[in-house]
Design an enzyme around this catalytic site. Sequence first.
Site, PDB file in Angstrom:
ATOM      1  N   GLU A 219       0.842  -1.202   0.000  1.00 15.25           N
ATOM      2  CA  GLU A 219       0.000   0.000   0.000  1.00 15.25           C
ATOM      3  C   GLU A 219       0.874   1.248   0.000  1.00 15.25           C
ATOM      4  O   GLU A 219       1.903   1.296   0.695  1.00 15.25           O
ATOM      5  CB  GLU A 219      -0.888  -0.035   1.251  1.00 15.25           C
TER       6      GLU A 219
ATOM      7  N   THR B 194       2.779   2.171  -2.213  1.00 15.06           N
ATOM      8  CA  THR B 194       4.071   1.855  -2.832  1.00 15.06           C
ATOM      9  C   THR B 194       4.066   2.190  -4.317  1.00 15.06           C
ATOM     10  O   THR B 194       5.116   2.387  -4.903  1.00 15.06           O
ATOM     11  CB  THR B 194       4.383   0.351  -2.663  1.00 15.06           C
TER      12      THR B 194
ATOM     13  N   GLY C 283     -12.913   2.365  -0.941  1.00 18.00           N
ATOM     14  CA  GLY C 283     -11.517   2.059  -1.250  1.00 18.00           C
ATOM     15  C   GLY C 283     -11.374   0.898  -2.213  1.00 18.00           C
ATOM     16  O   GLY C 283     -10.349   0.230  -2.249  1.00 18.00           O
TER      17      GLY C 283
ATOM     18  N   SER D 119     -11.882   1.356  -5.518  1.00 17.97           N
ATOM     19  CA  SER D 119     -11.562   1.961  -6.811  1.00 17.97           C
ATOM     20  C   SER D 119     -12.742   2.053  -7.763  1.00 17.97           C
ATOM     21  O   SER D 119     -12.645   1.680  -8.938  1.00 17.97           O
ATOM     22  CB  SER D 119     -10.424   1.210  -7.497  1.00 17.97           C
ATOM     23  N   SER D 120     -13.843   2.572  -7.260  1.00 18.56           N
ATOM     24  CA  SER D 120     -15.000   2.764  -8.135  1.00 18.56           C
ATOM     25  C   SER D 120     -14.670   3.764  -9.241  1.00 18.56           C
ATOM     26  O   SER D 120     -15.150   3.626 -10.370  1.00 18.56           O
ATOM     27  CB  SER D 120     -16.208   3.242  -7.322  1.00 18.56           C
ATOM     28  N   SER D 121     -13.824   4.746  -8.938  1.00 20.05           N
ATOM     29  CA  SER D 121     -13.520   5.750  -9.968  1.00 20.05           C
ATOM     30  C   SER D 121     -12.636   5.164 -11.061  1.00 20.05           C
ATOM     31  O   SER D 121     -12.871   5.407 -12.252  1.00 20.05           O
ATOM     32  CB  SER D 121     -12.887   6.995  -9.353  1.00 20.05           C
TER      33      SER D 121
ATOM     34  N   GLU E 223      -7.392  10.859 -13.936  1.00 17.18           N
ATOM     35  CA  GLU E 223      -7.660  11.087 -12.506  1.00 17.18           C
ATOM     36  C   GLU E 223      -6.691  12.137 -11.940  1.00 17.18           C
ATOM     37  O   GLU E 223      -7.083  13.019 -11.184  1.00 17.18           O
ATOM     38  CB  GLU E 223      -7.521   9.766 -11.748  1.00 17.18           C
TER      39      GLU E 223
ATOM     40  N   ASP F  83      -4.744   1.158  -9.280  1.00 22.32           N
ATOM     41  CA  ASP F  83      -6.180   0.891  -9.408  1.00 22.32           C
ATOM     42  C   ASP F  83      -6.578   0.654 -10.861  1.00 22.32           C
ATOM     43  O   ASP F  83      -7.319  -0.284 -11.184  1.00 22.32           O
ATOM     44  CB  ASP F  83      -7.002   2.057  -8.835  1.00 22.32           C
TER      45      ASP F  83
ATOM     46  N   TYR G 296      -3.421  12.280   1.112  1.00 16.45           N
ATOM     47  CA  TYR G 296      -2.813  11.403   0.101  1.00 16.45           C
ATOM     48  C   TYR G 296      -1.729  12.171  -0.657  1.00 16.45           C
ATOM     49  O   TYR G 296      -0.590  11.716  -0.790  1.00 16.45           O
ATOM     50  CB  TYR G 296      -3.889  10.897  -0.866  1.00 16.45           C
TER      51      TYR G 296
HETATM   52  C1  GLA Z   1      -5.300   4.786  -3.794  1.00 13.32           C
HETATM   53  C2  GLA Z   1      -4.587   5.190  -5.075  1.00 13.32           C
HETATM   54  C3  GLA Z   1      -3.593   4.109  -5.501  1.00 13.32           C
HETATM   55  C4  GLA Z   1      -2.656   3.717  -4.358  1.00 13.32           C
HETATM   56  C5  GLA Z   1      -3.463   3.436  -3.092  1.00 13.32           C
HETATM   57  C6  GLA Z   1      -2.574   3.213  -1.896  1.00 13.32           C
HETATM   58  O1  GLA Z   1      -6.111   3.669  -4.032  1.00 13.32           O
HETATM   59  O2  GLA Z   1      -5.514   5.417  -6.101  1.00 13.32           O
HETATM   60  O3  GLA Z   1      -2.849   4.553  -6.622  1.00 13.32           O
HETATM   61  O4  GLA Z   1      -1.680   4.684  -4.145  1.00 13.32           O
HETATM   62  O5  GLA Z   1      -4.359   4.488  -2.774  1.00 13.32           O
HETATM   63  O6  GLA Z   1      -1.831   2.056  -2.058  1.00 13.32           O
END
Ligand code: GLA
Length: 388
Positions: A33, A35, A122, A124-126, A158, A170, A220
């Site tokens: 995560e 990374t 979390g 990744s719907s987008s 994005e 994602d 973030y």
């Molecule tokens: C979000 C971001 C990803 C990644 C994660 C953390 O999902 O969209 O690119 O950085 O956070 O691992």
Amino acid sequence: MNIPGHVHSVFQSHFKSRPLIIRSPGRVNLIGEHTDYNEGFVLPAAVDKAAYVAMAPSDDAYCHWIASDLNDTFETRPDELTPSPKGWPNYLMGVVDQLRKAGYPAGAFNCVISSDVPVGAGMSSSAALECSVAFGLNQLHGWNIPKMELVKLAQKAENEFVGVKCGIMDQFASVFGKKDHVVRLDCRSLEYTYFPFLMDGIRIVLLDTGVKHSLADSEYNDRRAQCEEGVRVLQKHNPAIRSLRDAGREILLRHRREFDPLIFNRCMYVVEENARLLAACDDLGRGDMLSFGQRMYSSHNGLRDMYEVSCPELDYLVSFTITEEAVLGARMMGGGFGGCTINLVRDEAVDDLFERARKAYQIAMGRELKMYTGIIEDGTAVIEDAQF
Ligand code: GLA
């Protein structure tokens, strides 16, 4: 609900033509995560929840878009794109914008979108939405853009149009997911390797905190900047260091005093998480899921204490599982500050665990807990009529 059938019929009744239908899934990430934007490794998989888009060229100069879950519509010319306060059209406009900038003149198109990827969890719907539209436009126009280019383009959509400086994980997972496999991506070289993820007796269980703290996006972007600051400290000693991917524990420890303690912790977490991920892939190779699970707990500890992207709700749910024999591993998943925890749970114990976690969470946090079981599915694809 049969979502492909639904978007198909809404499309036909509005636009009186036959659409192309694309499915693009959400994702889970087993380990690795924060990374991806440090040129490290990630280990995601695409899931059985997805965004679906029904689309076809428009017969006027305007795009006509319908978000059927929101009962909302949007119109724009493809050559005059302005970010919208509605939110959802930005994911589509971002993709059109990037395609056009890359020399692919996306024309006006109509579409109906619907998704069962939970928003804010979390998963990744987008990215699922962006990838479905990028894949669909590529198909409609017959451009033959390679899949990895579509992934990069969706990520840039994005980054630039939506304004979140996300990494590539994602969008990659959505497009390159493979049924019953996790995929290790080297975010520097973009080489990837599939590992069978044998679900025999073990299930991926997501526990949704139901919160998304408002600082999530700005925190973030801050973490990215802090990692870059760490790289600059190391570069004074070794100009060949381009990202935290090039750093190890030794060099960080050797120069520890030159770091602001907070930046040191951020960098150490990333370096350790990359090493953990590689070791976890060895666990997978040996079928040692107990060891894999322990690394998930270590990952969570690092995210909570050193990277500081967890929150009380996530910590509560991870702690809850520590004394549960049926849980092999658990950690927060994705960007953090809310969303889901990902847990590896023995099959027969899933329902009972959820019931107890739900009650405990309600008492401790005053919130309703939701559960999704992560069934690993294929990545983005066209859905033929016969399939729904
Ligand atoms: C979000 C971001 C990803 C990644 C994660 C953390 O999902 O969209 O690119 O950085 O956070 O691992």
